[in-house]
Design a protein around this motif. Structure first.
Motif, PDB file in Angstrom:
ATOM      1  N   SER A   1      -2.329   0.976   1.033  1.00 36.53           N
ATOM      2  CA  SER A   1      -2.088   2.404   0.875  1.00 36.53           C
ATOM      3  C   SER A   1      -1.958   3.269   2.109  1.00 36.53           C
ATOM      4  N   TRP A   2      -2.822   2.994   3.218  1.00 44.68           N
ATOM      5  CA  TRP A   2      -2.602   3.540   4.488  1.00 44.68           C
ATOM      6  C   TRP A   2      -1.375   3.416   4.992  1.00 44.68           C
TER       7      TRP A   2
ATOM      8  N   ARG B   1      -3.547   7.936  -3.484  1.00 45.20           N
ATOM      9  CA  ARG B   1      -3.775   6.910  -2.718  1.00 45.20           C
ATOM     10  C   ARG B   1      -4.138   5.703  -3.724  1.00 45.20           C
ATOM     11  N   TRP B   2      -3.927   4.456  -3.167  1.00 48.63           N
ATOM     12  CA  TRP B   2      -4.399   3.209  -3.759  1.00 48.63           C
ATOM     13  C   TRP B   2      -6.054   2.896  -3.275  1.00 48.63           C
TER      14      TRP B   2
ATOM     15  N   ASP C   1      -7.204  13.173  -5.211  1.00 47.37           N
ATOM     16  CA  ASP C   1      -6.656  12.890  -3.932  1.00 47.37           C
ATOM     17  C   ASP C   1      -5.394  13.923  -3.686  1.00 47.37           C
TER      18      ASP C   1
ATOM     19  N   TYR D   1      -4.541   2.292 -10.474  1.00 45.87           N
ATOM     20  CA  TYR D   1      -5.022   3.460 -10.060  1.00 45.87           C
ATOM     21  C   TYR D   1      -5.801   4.215 -11.306  1.00 45.87           C
TER      22      TYR D   1
ATOM     23  N   HIS E   1      -8.904   7.137   4.234  1.00 49.46           N
ATOM     24  CA  HIS E   1      -9.505   8.125   3.298  1.00 49.46           C
ATOM     25  C   HIS E   1     -10.142   7.298   2.280  1.00 49.46           C
TER      26      HIS E   1
ATOM     27  N   VAL F   1       1.104   5.710   3.008  1.00 47.84           N
ATOM     28  CA  VAL F   1       1.047   7.135   3.394  1.00 47.84           C
ATOM     29  C   VAL F   1       1.459   7.428   4.836  1.00 47.84           C
TER      30      VAL F   1
ATOM     31  N   LEU G   1       3.150   4.607  -3.961  1.00 45.77           N
ATOM     32  CA  LEU G   1       1.959   5.469  -4.062  1.00 45.77           C
ATOM     33  C   LEU G   1       2.014   5.768  -5.533  1.00 45.77           C
TER      34      LEU G   1
ATOM     35  N   GLU H   1      -9.567   3.668   0.613  1.00 43.56           N
ATOM     36  CA  GLU H   1      -8.502   3.233   0.305  1.00 43.56           C
ATOM     37  C   GLU H   1      -8.014   2.001   0.918  1.00 43.56           C
TER      38      GLU H   1
END
Length: 440
Positions: A20-21, A143-144, A135, A127, A13, A24, A175, A16
């Protein structure tokens, strides 16, 4: 496991981070245990603790079949280590890549300098409230974003809002939460926002240049630093005078500057030694040196310097190697004063400095003095030519011998510096000798 993992892979995304991925993914697959997700993705039980430099990337590349990038690509484009890569030498880059592949997280912190640094850089997750809200509206999860995690970054440069620090320490994948009870946001004035936004923009430029020329950056900082300290050469610079100057800048009082760096006593050592050190030091130094410039100009100059292909090897002394095709890095007002002056004394008077100081500035900017002398030569040639031709036009009976006699200074200067131009000018003036008759 590989087949199951590929079935639930989701795309990156925007900007990110890798952490973060993974967070998520932990939410999307509905895994109840953070350690299970860490083992599945990175082969590490406590991977959720390493949000800035996750080890076990080789395991992640295997289970994702390389669809999300290689070990090097993940490190440079999806982790905080990407900005450290810009200031590392080849030996450190090799050690960090080896530790990432081997999964040695303890050595990774030492090799990268994240845990060995004494500057006490803020490593909390951050963030932007507006970005997180966008987001959540677009994808359902906040997300970060990696640019928010750069060292010294405290402002979202997209929305010019202070970043929120996440203070939760729970042993799980995190998150951003809206609203959050475990976060803090500092109040900033417009001036502070602009200064911290400059630091964030400079960090983005430093991270975007893979394998930039750190020697060129060091040299550019030295040139500007000697200018800020009244033209004193690098050899004669004192840490006290540099610290006194740095403490007067807005950078020293910005939210992104750790207390340990606010004194500025680290600057001289950073410029003199050939060590890489922490990227935050280079970010703060360049931001403070370019405070008089606009943010766009500050970042454009940094981009140009880091992208330079000239091999700059700056040593402790001022005996720099000869450079070819090097563009001037003098500030615009100094270049303008030089172009408007016929002598260094005139240029120094325009800048309200001594000739010795101006010469030091020129010696620290290869190509600047040659550019000024070339421009001065062209202007002098044009002035001499115009004076001679004006004299010839004012008296229609004037001869070439009379011009050579009455305008000795101009003709002598052209004879020594531009003989071809002198011949061209004299050919436009009739000679005192009669034309010889042709023999029939």
């Amino acid at each position: 496991m590989v087949h199951d993992m590929q079935a639930v892979l989701h795309a990156w995304h925007r900007d990110e981070s890798l952490y973060s991925w993974a967070a998520v993914h932990h939410v999307m697959v509905g895994c109840a245990s953070p350690t299970v997700t860490g083992i599945e993705l990175f082969g590490r039980r406590h991977a959720y603790r390493l949000h800035d430099a996750t080890s076990g990337l080789d395991h992640f590349v295997r289970v994702t079949d390389g669809r999300l990038g290689s070990v090097k690509e993940l490190m440079m484009n999806r982790s905080v280590l990407g900005i450290h890569w810009a200031v590392w030498d080849s030996a450190r880059r090799h050690r960090v890549l080896a530790s990432l592949v081997e999964g040695n997280s303890a050595y990774l912190g030492l090799a990268s300098g994240l845990t060995a640094s004494r500057i006490n850089c803020d490593r909390a997750l951050r963030y932007c409230e507006v970005c997180a809200r966008d987001d959540r509206q677009n994808t359902g999860l906040a997300r970060w974003r990696l640019p928010h995690q750069w060292p010294g970054c405290t402002v979202c440069i997209s929305h010019m809002r202070p970043l929120i620090r996440e203070q939760r320490t729970a042993a799980r994948w995190l998150l951003p939460e809206l609203p959050s009870r475990h976060s803090s946001k500092s109040n900033m004035s417009d001036t502070s926002l602009e200064m911290d936004a400059r630091i964030g923009r400079v960090a983005n430029v430093l991270a975007s240049v893979n394998g930039g020329d750190l020697g060129a950056l060091r040299k550019a900082c030295i040139v500007r630093l000697t200018e800020r300290c009244d033209g004193v050469s690098l050899k004669r610079l004192k840490s006290d005078s540099i610290g006194k100057w740095f403490r007067t800048t807005s950078t020293a009082h910005s939210a992104g500057t750790p207390i340990s760096l606010a004194s500025g006593d680290w600057i001289l050592k950073l410029c003199r030694e050939r060590r890489t050190d922490h990227p935050l030091k280079w970010i703060l130094l360049w931001s403070s040196l370019c405070e008089v410039d606009s943010i766009d100009r500050c970042c454009d100059q940094l981009q140009s310097i880091l992208s330079s292909s000239s091999p700059l090897d700056v040593q402790q002394s001022e005996l720099w190697p000869e450079l070819t095709q090097e563009t001037s890095i003098l500030p615009a007002h100094i270049e303008l004063a030089l172009l408007q002056s016929d002598t260094l004394k005139d240029a120094a008077a325009r800048l309200h400095v001594t000739v010795a100081i101006l010469k030091r500035w020129l010696s620290g900017s290869p190509g600047a003095e040659d550019k000024w002398r070339s421009n001065l030569r062209e202007r002098r040639i044009a002035a001499c030519r115009d004076r001679i031709l004006d004299t010839a036009r004012s008296d229609l009976t004037v001869t070439r011998s009379k011009v050579l006699s009455e305008m000795k200074t101009e003709c002598a200067w052209l004879s020594d510096n531009a003989p071809a131009e002198l011949r061209n000018v004299l050919n436009q003036i009739p000679s005192s000798r009669m034309q010889q008759r042709q023999i029939v």
